[in-house]
Design an enzyme around this catalytic site. Structure first.
Site, PDB file in Angstrom:
ATOM      1  N   GLY A 147       3.117 -82.835  72.193  1.00 41.93           N
ATOM      2  CA  GLY A 147       2.712 -82.681  73.587  1.00 41.93           C
ATOM      3  C   GLY A 147       1.521 -83.549  73.966  1.00 41.93           C
ATOM      4  O   GLY A 147       1.366 -83.897  75.128  1.00 41.93           O
TER       5      GLY A 147
ATOM      6  N   GLY B  76      -0.742 -93.436  67.254  1.00 39.45           N
ATOM      7  CA  GLY B  76      -1.190 -93.704  68.619  1.00 39.45           C
ATOM      8  C   GLY B  76      -2.666 -94.024  68.643  1.00 39.45           C
ATOM      9  O   GLY B  76      -3.071 -95.194  68.625  1.00 39.45           O
ATOM     10  N   SER B  77      -3.488 -92.984  68.645  1.00 38.46           N
ATOM     11  CA  SER B  77      -4.940 -93.184  68.781  1.00 38.46           C
ATOM     12  C   SER B  77      -5.524 -94.080  67.705  1.00 38.46           C
ATOM     13  O   SER B  77      -6.398 -94.894  67.984  1.00 38.46           O
ATOM     14  CB  SER B  77      -5.672 -91.846  68.696  1.00 38.46           C
ATOM     15  OG  SER B  77      -4.937 -90.849  69.285  1.00 38.46           O
TER      16      SER B  77
ATOM     17  N   SER C 105       2.334 -95.841  68.861  1.00 36.12           N
ATOM     18  CA  SER C 105       2.821 -94.994  69.951  1.00 36.12           C
ATOM     19  C   SER C 105       2.275 -95.472  71.285  1.00 36.12           C
ATOM     20  O   SER C 105       1.059 -95.509  71.506  1.00 36.12           O
ATOM     21  CB  SER C 105       2.408 -93.548  69.715  1.00 36.12           C
ATOM     22  OG  SER C 105       2.819 -92.764  70.809  1.00 36.12           O
TER      23      SER C 105
ATOM     24  N   GLY D 106      -1.374 -86.783  72.580  1.00 36.77           N
ATOM     25  CA  GLY D 106      -1.888 -87.710  71.579  1.00 36.77           C
ATOM     26  C   GLY D 106      -3.293 -87.269  71.175  1.00 36.77           C
ATOM     27  O   GLY D 106      -3.890 -86.383  71.808  1.00 36.77           O
ATOM     28  N   GLY D 107      -3.793 -87.846  70.120  1.00 35.71           N
ATOM     29  CA  GLY D 107      -5.187 -87.631  69.736  1.00 35.71           C
ATOM     30  C   GLY D 107      -5.498 -86.294  69.085  1.00 35.71           C
ATOM     31  O   GLY D 107      -6.671 -85.921  68.984  1.00 35.71           O
TER      32      GLY D 107
ATOM     33  N   MET E 102      10.890 -85.266  73.730  1.00 34.25           N
ATOM     34  CA  MET E 102      10.323 -83.904  73.693  1.00 34.25           C
ATOM     35  C   MET E 102      10.750 -83.226  74.990  1.00 34.25           C
ATOM     36  O   MET E 102       9.934 -82.957  75.877  1.00 34.25           O
ATOM     37  CB  MET E 102       8.797 -83.985  73.552  1.00 34.25           C
ATOM     38  CG  MET E 102       8.357 -84.410  72.159  1.00 34.25           C
ATOM     39  SD  MET E 102       6.637 -84.966  72.103  1.00 34.25           S
ATOM     40  CE  MET E 102       6.890 -86.685  72.529  1.00 34.25           C
TER      41      MET E 102
ATOM     42  N   HIS F  50      11.287 -90.827  71.290  1.00 29.52           N
ATOM     43  CA  HIS F  50      11.063 -89.438  70.845  1.00 29.52           C
ATOM     44  C   HIS F  50      11.187 -88.536  72.068  1.00 29.52           C
ATOM     45  O   HIS F  50      10.298 -88.506  72.918  1.00 29.52           O
ATOM     46  CB  HIS F  50       9.660 -89.372  70.220  1.00 29.52           C
ATOM     47  CG  HIS F  50       9.240 -88.021  69.751  1.00 29.52           C
ATOM     48  ND1 HIS F  50       7.944 -87.723  69.390  1.00 29.52           N
ATOM     49  CD2 HIS F  50       9.938 -86.863  69.577  1.00 29.52           C
ATOM     50  CE1 HIS F  50       7.851 -86.459  69.012  1.00 29.52           C
ATOM     51  NE2 HIS F  50       9.041 -85.910  69.131  1.00 29.52           N
TER      52      HIS F  50
ATOM     53  N   MET G  25       6.861 -83.674  62.617  1.00 28.26           N
ATOM     54  CA  MET G  25       5.683 -83.592  63.481  1.00 28.26           C
ATOM     55  C   MET G  25       4.509 -83.065  62.666  1.00 28.26           C
ATOM     56  O   MET G  25       4.580 -81.992  62.065  1.00 28.26           O
ATOM     57  CB  MET G  25       5.951 -82.658  64.665  1.00 28.26           C
ATOM     58  CG  MET G  25       6.956 -83.173  65.676  1.00 28.26           C
ATOM     59  SD  MET G  25       6.633 -84.835  66.298  1.00 28.26           S
ATOM     60  CE  MET G  25       4.983 -84.660  66.988  1.00 28.26           C
TER      61      MET G  25
ATOM     62  N   GLY H 235       1.845 -87.863  64.521  1.00 29.33           N
ATOM     63  CA  GLY H 235       0.755 -87.016  64.973  1.00 29.33           C
ATOM     64  C   GLY H 235      -0.457 -87.076  64.067  1.00 29.33           C
ATOM     65  O   GLY H 235      -0.389 -86.666  62.910  1.00 29.33           O
TER      66      GLY H 235
ATOM     67  N   ASP I  61       7.236 -91.894  73.679  1.00 26.70           N
ATOM     68  CA  ASP I  61       7.230 -90.430  73.768  1.00 26.70           C
ATOM     69  C   ASP I  61       7.634 -89.952  75.153  1.00 26.70           C
ATOM     70  O   ASP I  61       6.924 -90.216  76.127  1.00 26.70           O
ATOM     71  CB  ASP I  61       5.808 -89.908  73.496  1.00 26.70           C
ATOM     72  CG  ASP I  61       5.426 -89.966  72.038  1.00 26.70           C
ATOM     73  OD1 ASP I  61       6.181 -89.444  71.208  1.00 26.70           O
ATOM     74  OD2 ASP I  61       4.356 -90.541  71.737  1.00 26.70           O
TER      75      ASP I  61
ATOM     76  N   MET J 166       8.089 -86.684  77.482  1.00 26.05           N
ATOM     77  CA  MET J 166       7.736 -85.252  77.570  1.00 26.05           C
ATOM     78  C   MET J 166       8.106 -84.741  78.950  1.00 26.05           C
ATOM     79  O   MET J 166       7.816 -85.401  79.959  1.00 26.05           O
ATOM     80  CB  MET J 166       6.231 -85.082  77.368  1.00 26.05           C
ATOM     81  CG  MET J 166       5.702 -85.684  76.087  1.00 26.05           C
ATOM     82  SD  MET J 166       3.920 -85.417  75.978  1.00 26.05           S
ATOM     83  CE  MET J 166       3.541 -86.344  74.498  1.00 26.05           C
TER      84      MET J 166
HETATM   85  C1  DX5 Z   1       2.634 -86.249  70.207  1.00 26.96           C
HETATM   86  C2  DX5 Z   1       3.465 -87.505  70.223  1.00 26.96           C
HETATM   87  C3  DX5 Z   1       2.929 -88.561  69.368  1.00 26.96           C
HETATM   88  C4  DX5 Z   1       1.600 -89.111  69.809  1.00 26.96           C
HETATM   89  C5  DX5 Z   1       0.856 -89.436  68.562  1.00 26.96           C
HETATM   90  O1  DX5 Z   1       3.329 -85.205  70.802  1.00 26.96           O
HETATM   91  O2  DX5 Z   1       4.789 -87.228  69.795  1.00 26.96           O
HETATM   92  O3  DX5 Z   1       3.857 -89.631  69.197  1.00 26.96           O
HETATM   93  O4  DX5 Z   1       1.694 -90.255  70.615  1.00 26.96           O
HETATM   94  O5  DX5 Z   1      -0.438 -89.767  68.908  1.00 26.96           O
HETATM   95  P1  DX5 Z   1      -1.622 -89.729  67.836  1.00 26.96           P
HETATM   96  O6  DX5 Z   1      -1.305 -90.758  66.802  1.00 26.96           O
HETATM   97  O7  DX5 Z   1      -2.821 -90.062  68.673  1.00 26.96           O
HETATM   98  O8  DX5 Z   1      -1.663 -88.332  67.269  1.00 26.96           O
HETATM   99 ZN    ZN Z   2       6.061 -88.980  69.236  1.00 26.77          ZN
END
Ligand code: DX5
Ligand code: ZN
Length: 223
Positions: free
Chosen positions: A143, A198-199, A9, A145-146, A69, A67, A138, A177, A36, A38
Site C-alpha cells: 500500500g 523503491g526508496s 519501483s 512505499g518507504g 494491488m 504489481h 511482500m 518492500g 505498482d 493500487m
Molecule cells: C508497496 C509496493 C512496493 C513499493 C516498494 O506496496 O508494492 O513496490 O514501491 O517501495 P520501498 O522499496 O520504498 O519499500
Molecule cells: Zn510492488
C-alpha cells in the site's frame, strides 16, 4: 551465484521529473521497472493506472513488472497486457479463481506472477505451481512505499525456496518492500532471485549507483 534481477519501483520516482527518472532507469543496470497499481480498496492507497502506464511504456526500455494491488484483477488483465506489461502479478488474497487468473495472464502473452501478503503462507500455492512464473513475496504490508522491511521475510523466502525445490518448480522468487543494500544479501542467500526497490534506489544520492550496488549484492561484502 548468479546476479539477481533488479526492479526499481516507479512509485518512488519523482513524477514531476518522470522523463529524467525513466532515462536514468534506461541507462542503469536495472532489469525491469516495477509498476505498482493500487485501487484504494485492496490496499488503503491509490497510486496510478493506464494513462501513466501508456506514458511509461513509450519511454521505458526496460520490461515492465506490473504489481496489481487491486480487487478482482481479472477485469483488467487484458488492458495491462495491451498496455505493455511483461510480468503481471495478482494478489493471492484477491483471487478466488487463481488457477484461471494465472492461466489467463499467460494466454495474454505475459509472465504470470502471484503476490503474497506477509501473513499469507506459501503452502496455498501448491495446486497452482505449474501456472506460476514468479512469486512475489511482500516484505511489507502493501500500500505504501518507504515502509520498514519485515525481518521474518528472510525465513519465509528460505521456506519457499525449499518448497519450490521439493516440488520441482522453477518459478522465480521476487521480494518487494523495504529492500535495500542492508538486507539484499540475506534475501539472496535465502533464495530470492529478484529484488524490487523503491526508496532505497530513488532516495539514494545516485540512483544508478544504488541499482548497480543491488545488482552486485550477491557478492560477499568487502566492508
Ligand atoms: C508497496 C509496493 C512496493 C513499493 C516498494 O506496496 O508494492 O513496490 O514501491 O517501495 P520501498 O522499496 O520504498 O519499500
Ligand atoms: Zn510492488
Amino acid at each position: 551465484m548468479i546476479k539477481p534481477l533488479i526492479a526499481p519501483s516507479l512509485l518512488a520516482a519523482d513524477f514531476a521529473n518522470l522523463q529524467r527518472d525513466l532515462d536514468l532507469i534506461n541507462r542503469s543496470e536495472a532489469d525491469y521497472l516495477h509498476f505498482d497499481v493500487m485501487d484504494g480498496v485492496f490496499v488503503p492507497n491509490i497510486s496510478f493506472g493506464f494513462p501513466l502506464l501508456k506514458a511509461v511504456h513509450e519511454h521505458c526500455q526496460k520490461p515492465l513488472d506490473v504489481h496489481l494491488m487491486i480487487t478482482d484483477p481479472d477485469r483488467y488483465l487484458e488492458a495491462f497486457a495491451e498496455g505493455g506489461a511483461s510480468i503481471i502479478h495478482v494478489h493471492y488474497e484477491a483471487c478466488p479463481h487463481l488457477h484461471r487468473t494465472l492461466s489467463r495472464i499467460r494466454e495474454l502473452g505475459c509472465q504470470a506472477g502471484v503476490a503474497l501478503n506477509p501473513h499469507t503462507p506459501v503452502a496455498g500455492l501448491i495446486d497452482v505451481l505449474e501456472q506460476i512464473d514468479v512469486i512475489l513475496i511482500m516484505s511489507v504490508n502493501p500500500g505504501f512505499g518507504g515502509q520498514a522491511f519485515i525481518p521474518h521475510t528472510i525465513q519465509k523466502i528460505a521456506g519457499l525456496k525449499q518448497f519450490l525445490l521439493a516440488n520441482q518448480c522453477s518459478a522465480l522468487i521476487e521480494v518487494d518492500g523495504g529492500v535495500s543494500l542492508s538486507n539484499a544479501q540475506s534475501l539472496l542467500n535465502a533464495g530470492a532471485d529478484m529484488l524490487v526497490a523503491g526508496s532505497s534506489v530513488f532516495n539514494a544520492p545516485d540512483p544508478s549507483v544504488a541499482i548497480t550496488q543491488l545488482k552486485n549484492s550477491h557478492l560477499p561484502s568487502l566492508a
